[in-house]
Design a protein around this motif. Structure first.
Motif, PDB file in Angstrom:
ATOM      1  N   MET A 246       0.838  -1.192   0.000  1.00  0.00           N
ATOM      2  CA  MET A 246       0.000   0.000   0.000  1.00  0.00           C
ATOM      3  C   MET A 246       0.873   1.242   0.000  1.00  0.00           C
ATOM      4  O   MET A 246       1.860   1.322   0.738  1.00  0.00           O
ATOM      5  CB  MET A 246      -0.926   0.001   1.221  1.00  0.00           C
ATOM      6  CG  MET A 246      -1.848  -1.202   1.296  1.00  0.00           C
ATOM      7  SD  MET A 246      -2.966  -1.147   2.716  1.00  0.00           S
ATOM      8  CE  MET A 246      -3.981   0.252   2.275  1.00  0.00           C
ATOM      9  N   ARG A 265      -1.558  -8.110  -4.335  1.00  0.00           N
ATOM     10  CA  ARG A 265      -2.410  -6.919  -4.323  1.00  0.00           C
ATOM     11  C   ARG A 265      -1.567  -5.657  -4.178  1.00  0.00           C
ATOM     12  O   ARG A 265      -0.626  -5.620  -3.375  1.00  0.00           O
ATOM     13  CB  ARG A 265      -3.411  -6.992  -3.175  1.00  0.00           C
ATOM     14  CG  ARG A 265      -4.402  -8.131  -3.263  1.00  0.00           C
ATOM     15  CD  ARG A 265      -5.276  -8.193  -2.010  1.00  0.00           C
ATOM     16  NE  ARG A 265      -6.072  -6.976  -1.835  1.00  0.00           N
ATOM     17  CZ  ARG A 265      -6.784  -6.714  -0.744  1.00  0.00           C
ATOM     18  NH1 ARG A 265      -6.766  -7.572   0.275  1.00  0.00           N
ATOM     19  NH2 ARG A 265      -7.495  -5.602  -0.668  1.00  0.00           N
ATOM     20  N   VAL A 267      -2.379  -1.580  -3.512  1.00  0.00           N
ATOM     21  CA  VAL A 267      -3.466  -0.671  -3.155  1.00  0.00           C
ATOM     22  C   VAL A 267      -2.924   0.751  -3.048  1.00  0.00           C
ATOM     23  O   VAL A 267      -1.974   1.012  -2.303  1.00  0.00           O
ATOM     24  CB  VAL A 267      -4.112  -1.074  -1.814  1.00  0.00           C
ATOM     25  CG1 VAL A 267      -5.287  -0.154  -1.491  1.00  0.00           C
ATOM     26  CG2 VAL A 267      -4.566  -2.533  -1.862  1.00  0.00           C
ATOM     27  N   ARG A 277      -2.291   6.035  -8.841  1.00  0.00           N
ATOM     28  CA  ARG A 277      -3.535   5.264  -8.731  1.00  0.00           C
ATOM     29  C   ARG A 277      -3.722   4.341  -9.939  1.00  0.00           C
ATOM     30  O   ARG A 277      -4.201   3.211  -9.814  1.00  0.00           O
ATOM     31  CB  ARG A 277      -4.722   6.212  -8.588  1.00  0.00           C
ATOM     32  CG  ARG A 277      -4.796   6.846  -7.195  1.00  0.00           C
ATOM     33  CD  ARG A 277      -5.964   7.816  -7.085  1.00  0.00           C
ATOM     34  NE  ARG A 277      -5.654   9.089  -7.717  1.00  0.00           N
ATOM     35  CZ  ARG A 277      -6.544   9.888  -8.305  1.00  0.00           C
ATOM     36  NH1 ARG A 277      -7.818   9.511  -8.368  1.00  0.00           N
ATOM     37  NH2 ARG A 277      -6.184  11.036  -8.823  1.00  0.00           N
ATOM     38  N   ALA A 280      -1.801   1.028  -9.591  1.00  0.00           N
ATOM     39  CA  ALA A 280      -2.250   0.072  -8.571  1.00  0.00           C
ATOM     40  C   ALA A 280      -3.389  -0.790  -9.095  1.00  0.00           C
ATOM     41  O   ALA A 280      -4.038  -0.470 -10.091  1.00  0.00           O
ATOM     42  CB  ALA A 280      -2.691   0.824  -7.318  1.00  0.00           C
ATOM     43  N   GLY A 281      -3.646  -1.873  -8.407  1.00  0.00           N
ATOM     44  CA  GLY A 281      -4.767  -2.725  -8.771  1.00  0.00           C
ATOM     45  C   GLY A 281      -6.037  -2.339  -8.051  1.00  0.00           C
ATOM     46  O   GLY A 281      -7.140  -2.706  -8.466  1.00  0.00           O
ATOM     47  N   GLU A 282      -5.891  -1.592  -6.931  1.00  0.00           N
ATOM     48  CA  GLU A 282      -7.042  -1.187  -6.132  1.00  0.00           C
ATOM     49  C   GLU A 282      -6.788   0.215  -5.572  1.00  0.00           C
ATOM     50  O   GLU A 282      -5.646   0.656  -5.473  1.00  0.00           O
ATOM     51  CB  GLU A 282      -7.245  -2.142  -4.952  1.00  0.00           C
ATOM     52  CG  GLU A 282      -7.340  -3.601  -5.301  1.00  0.00           C
ATOM     53  CD  GLU A 282      -7.269  -4.481  -4.069  1.00  0.00           C
ATOM     54  OE1 GLU A 282      -7.946  -4.147  -3.068  1.00  0.00           O
ATOM     55  OE2 GLU A 282      -6.531  -5.480  -4.093  1.00  0.00           O
ATOM     56  N   ILE A 283      -7.860   0.878  -5.188  1.00  0.00           N
ATOM     57  CA  ILE A 283      -7.762   2.176  -4.535  1.00  0.00           C
ATOM     58  C   ILE A 283      -8.572   2.122  -3.252  1.00  0.00           C
ATOM     59  O   ILE A 283      -9.714   1.653  -3.243  1.00  0.00           O
ATOM     60  CB  ILE A 283      -8.281   3.308  -5.442  1.00  0.00           C
ATOM     61  CG1 ILE A 283      -7.446   3.379  -6.727  1.00  0.00           C
ATOM     62  CG2 ILE A 283      -8.229   4.660  -4.712  1.00  0.00           C
ATOM     63  CD1 ILE A 283      -7.972   4.365  -7.749  1.00  0.00           C
ATOM     64  N   THR A 284      -7.983   2.590  -2.163  1.00  0.00           N
ATOM     65  CA  THR A 284      -8.691   2.656  -0.889  1.00  0.00           C
ATOM     66  C   THR A 284      -8.957   4.112  -0.543  1.00  0.00           C
ATOM     67  O   THR A 284      -8.637   5.019  -1.312  1.00  0.00           O
ATOM     68  CB  THR A 284      -7.889   1.962   0.222  1.00  0.00           C
ATOM     69  OG1 THR A 284      -8.681   1.902   1.411  1.00  0.00           O
ATOM     70  CG2 THR A 284      -6.584   2.688   0.525  1.00  0.00           C
ATOM     71  N   VAL A 295      -8.471  -1.445   4.702  1.00  0.00           N
ATOM     72  CA  VAL A 295      -8.010  -2.645   4.007  1.00  0.00           C
ATOM     73  C   VAL A 295      -7.580  -3.725   5.000  1.00  0.00           C
ATOM     74  O   VAL A 295      -7.954  -4.895   4.868  1.00  0.00           O
ATOM     75  CB  VAL A 295      -6.852  -2.312   3.051  1.00  0.00           C
ATOM     76  CG1 VAL A 295      -6.271  -3.586   2.436  1.00  0.00           C
ATOM     77  CG2 VAL A 295      -7.330  -1.378   1.933  1.00  0.00           C
ATOM     78  N   GLU A 298     -10.191  -5.906   6.860  1.00  0.00           N
ATOM     79  CA  GLU A 298     -10.918  -6.904   6.079  1.00  0.00           C
ATOM     80  C   GLU A 298     -10.187  -8.243   5.999  1.00  0.00           C
ATOM     81  O   GLU A 298     -10.752  -9.228   5.529  1.00  0.00           O
ATOM     82  CB  GLU A 298     -11.142  -6.385   4.659  1.00  0.00           C
ATOM     83  CG  GLU A 298     -12.059  -5.171   4.573  1.00  0.00           C
ATOM     84  CD  GLU A 298     -12.146  -4.627   3.165  1.00  0.00           C
ATOM     85  OE1 GLU A 298     -11.373  -5.114   2.300  1.00  0.00           O
ATOM     86  OE2 GLU A 298     -12.967  -3.726   2.921  1.00  0.00           O
TER      87      GLU A 298
END
Length: 311
Positions: A246, A265, A267, A277, A280-284, A295, A298
């Motif tokens: 992250m 992952r 993030v 952004r 990355a594969g995800e954004i929080t 994150v 979870e």
């Protein structure tokens, strides 16, 4: 026909006390979210820390949750070890390894209680050519180099620099030995203009990342947080896909690419630059809104305990 003769034959039923029943229900409830042990690497500034160096909401409890669940939580930062140690104490974290200086330095834990670490891996380069090139274009900038032993040399004081284990020297003295990292800050430029200038300069034979407010971080060629984390992953014996990173800055793009290439992952924080952004594969959520905590909360418990260390 007797009552119930039309019903299928059933197995035996064991009656258990309510307390035991509650434990069984809890085990079943968590069975479907169990995960392999993850290697979790967190950037610090803009990810765990706000601009005033206070902590992102909920991050300490969330880090504790991830550790208690059996995951290996560590930091991967552009900061030197001298600037990182105190933050680990506030995070209540003593990971087996710490990545500093954008991957040029990896430290190994010696004593968790005292947060004592030794340098397990160091990358260095000769800064002479890059310093001379940058000085031609940025004569009024502030320059700092990090030596292999962790000591640092700088040309002019800058309020945003942590100058523990640092000594002021002339510009020529900066290039008298191999270094792990070069930092250049040009207060006279905004970030966009600075980025354009650095692109025009053409920095070859090194890796670099541009940060906030005309801040340039330079590392040895081919070195970034991802290259250092791959060493840590192998030393810990964690599977390639079982990684979670992250971050929020351009110096995190390398570890994003590393994690995604491994099948893990990556993030990004919501407030990061668009290019970060996109990588990355995800954004929080943003650092202000507790994105890291969201994150980590979870994550399920590990299927098994920590793996054996690979020597």
């Amino acid at each position: 026909m007797s009552a119930g003769a039309h019903l299928p034959e059933t197995g035996s039923v064991e009656v258990v006390p309510p307390a035991d029943a509650a434990e069984i229900v809890e085990e079943v409830a968590h069975a479907d979210i169990a995960t392999p042990q993850l290697l979790i690497a967190l950037d610090l500034d803009g990810t765990v820390l706000l601009e005033d160096e206070s902590l992102s909401p909920g991050v300490v409890a969330a880090v504790r949750h991830a550790r208690d669940a059996g995951h290996e939580v560590m930091v991967a930062t552009g900061r030197s070890w001298a600037s990182t140690r105190g933050i680990l104490r506030v995070l209540e974290l003593a990971p087996e390894y710490v990545v500093c200086s954008n991957g040029a330095v990896v430290l190994r834990r010696v004593d968790a209680d005292d947060l004592e670490y030794e340098r397990a891996h160091i990358e260095t380069f000769d800064p002479t050519a890059v310093l001379r090139l940058l000085r031609e274009h940025l004569p009024k900038a502030n320059y700092l180099v990090e030596l292999p032993d962790g000591n640092r040399l700088f040309t002019d004081h800058l309020e945003d620099w942590n100058l523990v284990q640092a000594r002021r020297v002339t510009f020529d003295e900066l290039a008298q030995s191999e270094v792990s990292r070069v930092v250049v800050v040009s207060p006279g430029h905004d970030e966009a203009a600075f980025a354009r200038l650095i692109e025009q300069v053409g920095l070859n034979q090194v890796s670099y990342a541009i940060g906030w407010s005309a801040w340039l971080d330079i590392a040895p060629q081919g070195v970034d947080k991802g290259t250092a984390l791959e060493l840590v992953r192998q030393w810990l014996g964690i599977e390639p896909a079982d990684v979670l990173v992250m971050g929020d800055g351009r110096n995190d793009v390398g570890m994003f690419q590393w994690a995604l290439e491994k099948g893990g992952r990556a993030v990004a924080m919501a407030q990061g630059p668009q290019e970060v952004r996109d990588a990355a594969g995800e954004i929080t959520a943003s650092v202000q809104d507790g994105g890291v905590a969201a994150v980590l909360r979870e994550l399920g418990a590990t299927v098994h305990g920590p793996r054996a260390v690979v020597e």
